[in-house]
Design a protein around this motif. Structure first.
Motif, PDB file in Angstrom:
ATOM      1  N   PHE A 235       0.868  -1.172   0.000  1.00 30.02           N
ATOM      2  CA  PHE A 235       0.000   0.000   0.000  1.00 30.02           C
ATOM      3  C   PHE A 235       0.910   1.229   0.000  1.00 30.02           C
ATOM      4  O   PHE A 235       1.712   1.412   0.925  1.00 30.02           O
ATOM      5  CB  PHE A 235      -0.915   0.001   1.222  1.00 30.02           C
ATOM      6  CG  PHE A 235      -1.879  -1.151   1.228  1.00 30.02           C
ATOM      7  CD1 PHE A 235      -2.769  -1.324   0.176  1.00 30.02           C
ATOM      8  CD2 PHE A 235      -1.895  -2.059   2.255  1.00 30.02           C
ATOM      9  CE1 PHE A 235      -3.656  -2.390   0.155  1.00 30.02           C
ATOM     10  CE2 PHE A 235      -2.776  -3.126   2.246  1.00 30.02           C
ATOM     11  CZ  PHE A 235      -3.654  -3.297   1.195  1.00 30.02           C
ATOM     12  N   VAL A 236       0.751   2.058  -1.019  1.00 32.28           N
ATOM     13  CA  VAL A 236       1.671   3.194  -1.177  1.00 32.28           C
ATOM     14  C   VAL A 236       1.599   4.130   0.030  1.00 32.28           C
ATOM     15  O   VAL A 236       2.604   4.657   0.487  1.00 32.28           O
ATOM     16  CB  VAL A 236       1.378   3.962  -2.489  1.00 32.28           C
ATOM     17  CG1 VAL A 236       2.242   5.215  -2.610  1.00 32.28           C
ATOM     18  CG2 VAL A 236       1.616   3.051  -3.685  1.00 32.28           C
ATOM     19  N   CYS A 237       0.388   4.301   0.611  1.00 35.23           N
ATOM     20  CA  CYS A 237       0.241   5.284   1.693  1.00 35.23           C
ATOM     21  C   CYS A 237       0.998   4.890   2.958  1.00 35.23           C
ATOM     22  O   CYS A 237       1.544   5.756   3.636  1.00 35.23           O
ATOM     23  CB  CYS A 237      -1.232   5.528   2.004  1.00 35.23           C
ATOM     24  SG  CYS A 237      -2.107   4.099   2.641  1.00 35.23           S
ATOM     25  N   VAL A 238       1.040   3.597   3.275  1.00 32.70           N
ATOM     26  CA  VAL A 238       1.710   3.205   4.526  1.00 32.70           C
ATOM     27  C   VAL A 238       3.043   2.486   4.297  1.00 32.70           C
ATOM     28  O   VAL A 238       3.895   2.478   5.185  1.00 32.70           O
ATOM     29  CB  VAL A 238       0.795   2.338   5.436  1.00 32.70           C
ATOM     30  CG1 VAL A 238      -0.314   3.163   6.040  1.00 32.70           C
ATOM     31  CG2 VAL A 238       0.232   1.138   4.683  1.00 32.70           C
ATOM     32  N   ASP A 239       3.219   1.868   3.126  1.00 34.36           N
ATOM     33  CA  ASP A 239       4.493   1.178   2.848  1.00 34.36           C
ATOM     34  C   ASP A 239       5.433   2.065   2.041  1.00 34.36           C
ATOM     35  O   ASP A 239       6.624   1.791   1.950  1.00 34.36           O
ATOM     36  CB  ASP A 239       4.242  -0.114   2.054  1.00 34.36           C
ATOM     37  CG  ASP A 239       3.390  -1.099   2.826  1.00 34.36           C
ATOM     38  OD1 ASP A 239       3.583  -1.231   4.042  1.00 34.36           O
ATOM     39  OD2 ASP A 239       2.513  -1.741   2.194  1.00 34.36           O
TER      40      ASP A 239
END
Ligand SMILES: Cc1cc2nc3c(=O)[nH]c(=O)nc-3n(C[C@H](O)[C@H](O)[C@H](O)COP(=O)(O)OP(=O)(O)OC[C@H]3O[C@@H](n4cnc5c(N)ncnc54)[C@H](O)[C@@H]3O)c2cc1C
Ligand code: FES
Length: 277
Positions: A235-239
């Motif tokens: 997930f781009v937002c958290v990873d």
């Protein structure tokens, strides 16, 4: 509520904006972003990179390209007006380490996230070379700020109206052949990052990219920003937003970016995901 303290038009549809956001200004690190929501609960939520911050003044700087309804509404706000919600800093900071030689490549609005990263890498002693590119001269932004970091900055345009007539991959390939960077960082449209990663791959130059997927909640819950990286789902937002460009499944990411194209083209579209309305 975050007050707009400054606004300047940089090119036809690119604006620089400074917002009052003391907590974010104090905490943010290069590579992180915010999610902005206009108009309270029913406003669309859009991610924007923190291009710069002043912890003492309690301000953050944004570079915004007006491409659709929400970015257009945002750049139409004036100094003294307020942005309803600003969430952040989000995402992992870009690892600021001693790599040796670093080449930063920014395409279009991608120079906004590139600037704080190359600035921080130079400040700790890396040798930094920068390449920026755009379709034409009026779309080149932040040249002055980037020249402070690399006075020999390379500029390319698709139509040759400024700098060399080329795509950013051309000077990137030359640099891989002759300058031999230890790290490449590419930020810009997905197609540009895809081809930057393809350019550096034969030279075995580790390549970081900053992914600009669709985002909704920014907390890892909705799955809107899902990407395939190597054998894993991320997930781009958290990873992220930074990933190894050689491992990203670019075609899948670009396909997913088009998911809401029909709704985006409806001028009055307002995001109601999760609100059952
Ligand atoms: C981590 C990250 C950092 C970003 N930083 C910046 C920045 O510093 N400056 C900047 O101008 N833009 C940045 N973007 C892109 C910006 O979020 C989109 O341009 C914006 O959401 C478009 O919304 P819109 O309503 O104006 O346009 P729309 O008409 O809704 O969409 C236009 C295009 O923008 C993209 N987009 C739409 N909705 C979203 C969404 N919720 N999240 C992400 N992309 C979307 C799609 O590709 C779409 O085709 C960033 C995106 C990400 C993921
Ligand atoms: S934006 Fe929802 S999971 Fe990342």
């Amino acid at each position: 509520m975050n007050k707009i303290l400054y606004k300047k038009q940089l090119s036809q549809n690119v604006f620089s904006m400074v917002l009052e956001a003391p907590l974010i200004a104090r905490e943010r690190k290069p590579g992180q972003f915010i999610i902005v929501q206009l108009g309270g609960d029913f406003g669309e939520r859009i991610p924007l990179t923190i291009a710069d911050a002043d912890a003492e003044k309690g301000t953050i700087s944004l570079i915004i390209q007006a491409v659709g309804v929400t970015t257009l509404r945002l750049v139409n706000l004036n100094v003294g007006e307020y942005v309803a919600n600003v969430l952040g800093p989000l995402g992992h900071p870009t690892p600021i380490k001693k790599y040796g030689k670093v080449i930063g490549v920014g395409g279009g609005i991608g120079v906004a996230p590139l600037h704080p990263v190359v600035q921080a890498l130079k400040a700790i002693g890396n040798e930094v070379k920068i390449v920026i590119g755009a379709r034409s001269k009026e779309l080149i932004v932040m040249e002055k700020e980037l020249r402070v970091i690399d006075p020999d900055l390379t500029i390319v345009t698709d139509d040759g109206s400024y700098g060399k007539k080329a795509l950013v991959t051309e000077p990137l390939k030359e640099a891989c052949e002759t300058w031999k960077p230890d790290l490449a960082i590419a930020m810009g449209p997905p197609i540009m990052m895809k081809f930057c990663a393809a350019t550096t791959r034969p030279f075995n130059v580790h390549t970081l990219v900053s992914l600009n997927t669709i985002m909704i909640d920014g907390t890892g819950m909705c799955g809107g920003c899902r990407v395939n990286v190597g054998d894993e789902t991320k997930f781009v937002c958290v990873d992220g937003p930074d990933f190894d460009g050689h491992l990203v499944d670019w075609d899948n990411m670009m396909l997913r970016l088009g998911t809401y194209r029909a709704q985006e083209q409806e001028a009055d579209h307002r995001c109601r995901v999760g609100l059952n309305k």
